[in-house]
Design a protein around this motif. Sequence first.
Motif, PDB file in Angstrom:
ATOM      1  N   TYR A  76       0.881  -1.175   0.000  1.00 12.71           N
ATOM      2  CA  TYR A  76       0.000   0.000   0.000  1.00 12.71           C
ATOM      3  C   TYR A  76       0.912   1.216   0.000  1.00 12.71           C
ATOM      4  CZ  TYR A  76      -3.384   3.559   1.235  1.00 12.71           C
ATOM      5  OH  TYR A  76      -4.171   4.683   1.218  1.00 12.71           O
ATOM      6  N   ALA A  77       0.685   2.124  -0.947  1.00 13.38           N
ATOM      7  CA  ALA A  77       1.486   3.345  -1.024  1.00 13.38           C
ATOM      8  C   ALA A  77       0.613   4.534  -0.680  1.00 13.38           C
ATOM      9  CB  ALA A  77       2.078   3.513  -2.419  1.00 13.38           C
ATOM     10  N   ARG A  78       1.157   5.422   0.138  1.00 16.39           N
ATOM     11  CA  ARG A  78       0.434   6.649   0.507  1.00 16.39           C
ATOM     12  C   ARG A  78       1.267   7.857   0.115  1.00 16.39           C
ATOM     13  NH1 ARG A  78      -0.388  10.548   4.807  1.00 16.39           N
ATOM     14  NH2 ARG A  78      -2.575  11.193   4.777  1.00 16.39           N
ATOM     15  N   PHE A  79       0.607   8.813  -0.545  1.00 20.31           N
ATOM     16  CA  PHE A  79       1.230  10.061  -0.944  1.00 20.31           C
ATOM     17  C   PHE A  79       0.526  11.192  -0.204  1.00 20.31           C
ATOM     18  CE2 PHE A  79       0.890   7.065  -4.504  1.00 20.31           C
ATOM     19  CZ  PHE A  79       2.229   6.789  -4.705  1.00 20.31           C
ATOM     20  N   SER A  80       1.256  12.256   0.078  1.00 13.35           N
ATOM     21  CA  SER A  80       0.655  13.306   0.897  1.00 13.35           C
ATOM     22  C   SER A  80       1.385  14.619   0.690  1.00 13.35           C
ATOM     23  CB  SER A  80       0.720  12.920   2.382  1.00 13.35           C
ATOM     24  OG  SER A  80       2.077  12.805   2.794  1.00 13.35           O
ATOM     25  N   SER A  81       0.747  15.682   1.180  1.00 17.69           N
ATOM     26  CA  SER A  81       1.464  16.939   1.340  1.00 17.69           C
ATOM     27  C   SER A  81       2.272  16.840   2.632  1.00 17.69           C
ATOM     28  CB  SER A  81       0.484  18.114   1.416  1.00 17.69           C
ATOM     29  OG  SER A  81      -0.355  17.971   2.549  1.00 17.69           O
ATOM     30  N   VAL A  82       3.147  17.798   2.875  1.00 13.67           N
ATOM     31  CA  VAL A  82       3.916  17.814   4.118  1.00 13.67           C
ATOM     32  C   VAL A  82       3.429  18.936   5.031  1.00 13.67           C
ATOM     33  CG1 VAL A  82       6.201  18.201   5.134  1.00 13.67           C
ATOM     34  CG2 VAL A  82       5.955  16.688   3.176  1.00 13.67           C
ATOM     35  N   ALA A  83       3.368  20.144   4.497  1.00 12.25           N
ATOM     36  CA  ALA A  83       2.994  21.287   5.329  1.00 12.25           C
ATOM     37  C   ALA A  83       1.500  21.526   5.345  1.00 12.25           C
ATOM     38  CB  ALA A  83       3.707  22.543   4.836  1.00 12.25           C
ATOM     39  N   GLY A  84       0.803  21.120   4.294  1.00 11.43           N
ATOM     40  CA  GLY A  84      -0.600  21.474   4.161  1.00 11.43           C
ATOM     41  C   GLY A  84      -1.495  20.805   5.181  1.00 11.43           C
ATOM     42  N   ALA A  85      -2.507  21.567   5.652  1.00 14.26           N
ATOM     43  CA  ALA A  85      -3.525  21.011   6.525  1.00 14.26           C
ATOM     44  C   ALA A  85      -4.494  20.188   5.688  1.00 14.26           C
ATOM     45  CB  ALA A  85      -4.254  22.134   7.261  1.00 14.26           C
ATOM     46  N   LEU A  86      -5.489  19.591   6.351  1.00 15.65           N
ATOM     47  CA  LEU A  86      -6.376  18.660   5.679  1.00 15.65           C
ATOM     48  C   LEU A  86      -7.134  19.316   4.530  1.00 15.65           C
ATOM     49  CD1 LEU A  86      -7.218  15.723   5.814  1.00 15.65           C
ATOM     50  CD2 LEU A  86      -9.053  16.355   7.365  1.00 15.65           C
TER      51      LEU A  86
END
Length: 401
Positions: A76-86
């Motif tokens: 399972y791979a998860r990608f995301s922002s780092v600084a951004g809120a939800l």
Amino acid sequence: MLVAQKNERPTANLNGMTQFADLTMVQRPAATTERAPGRAVPAKGGGAHGFFEVTEDVSELTKADFLQPGRRTPVYARFSSVAGALGSADTVRDPRGFAVRFGTRQGNYDLAGNSTPVFFIRDPRKVLDFIRSRNRQGDTSGNDMRWDFWTSTPESAHQVTILMTDRGIPWAWANMNGYAGRTYLWENPSGVKFWVKYHWKTEQGVVTFTDAEARAMVAEDPDFHLRGLRASIARGEDPVWRLETQVMPFEAAADYRVNPFDLTKVWPHADFPPVTVGRMVLNRNPENRVAPATLEPASTAPAIGPGWQVGEIVRAAHAKHRADDPFAQPGALYRDVLTEPDRVHLVTNIANHLRDGVQPDVLTRALAFWSDVDAQLGARVAKAMTDSGRRRPLSLRTTLR
């Protein structure tokens, strides 16, 4: 003591004081002071299921079961922002989280990383200051605190340089590379140890937004990356990444010219060429759209580990080696790797970022910061700021005033 009903209280007697043995009572008030989950990093993200298949023979380097030739492991791979809120937009300038969970036969192996090969800090004591510098403030949404932290932290120069190139805003999660960043320890069947770095190389090609395109997409579709991954897999266009590693002989770490455990440095490919291991294919969207997976970097596989201390070699990222200079590698990136169009975009991106709420004293430090990276780069950024008269880039905020 656990209490079945949240409104019940164990007391010393019928009308006595509440007992602190009631864990439910003790823990519930703490929720009012904890970090808001929507602001925790990396809050906004998405991912997909798939598999990792070993395509090359690296059995002479590692005895880890899931890395043996031909082995296929669910991931399972998860990608995301780092600084951004939800609720933040996907196409802001920010590193992206790139984390992979391998469901090995021996348990989960969670490999956390980012879309860049380095990070802003090497000293974990600076983590809280770093996070706070990226949070939105009550009186401004500008970039003053970020530049205040970066210019006070020379080790951040490499990451900030990469971030300010067009790679700071990937077109899609499928069009970016991933890097574990940290240095890991492999052991082969004979007990020989190696230091390794993991790189996920996209087979879709690296594609990025320009600064202007990204600003427009913020207004058009703030969930552009999240929506894009799901739609791509639904269409049968499964994204693929090639896993490469750089391998350093165990003994070489002690006197290598830069600290091999420093998260702000890369290992030059000329010294340690990439070794292909296999490929990851994401081919199934999650059924649960509400809660993304939570990965645990401390969850490792047999024969793989961080190796905090092995014999006389200690993984101390702060220890200086003979060629350690925070501005050397970002300077080489600017002069030797980027093309001239890349350099033009870099200068433009830096200038646009500095125009967004950076105060005069911090701006002065920022210009000196870029001159330390490269004298020509510093001069070009200063000229760009002078030519623009420090006007803010056109945005919804300015047009509504």
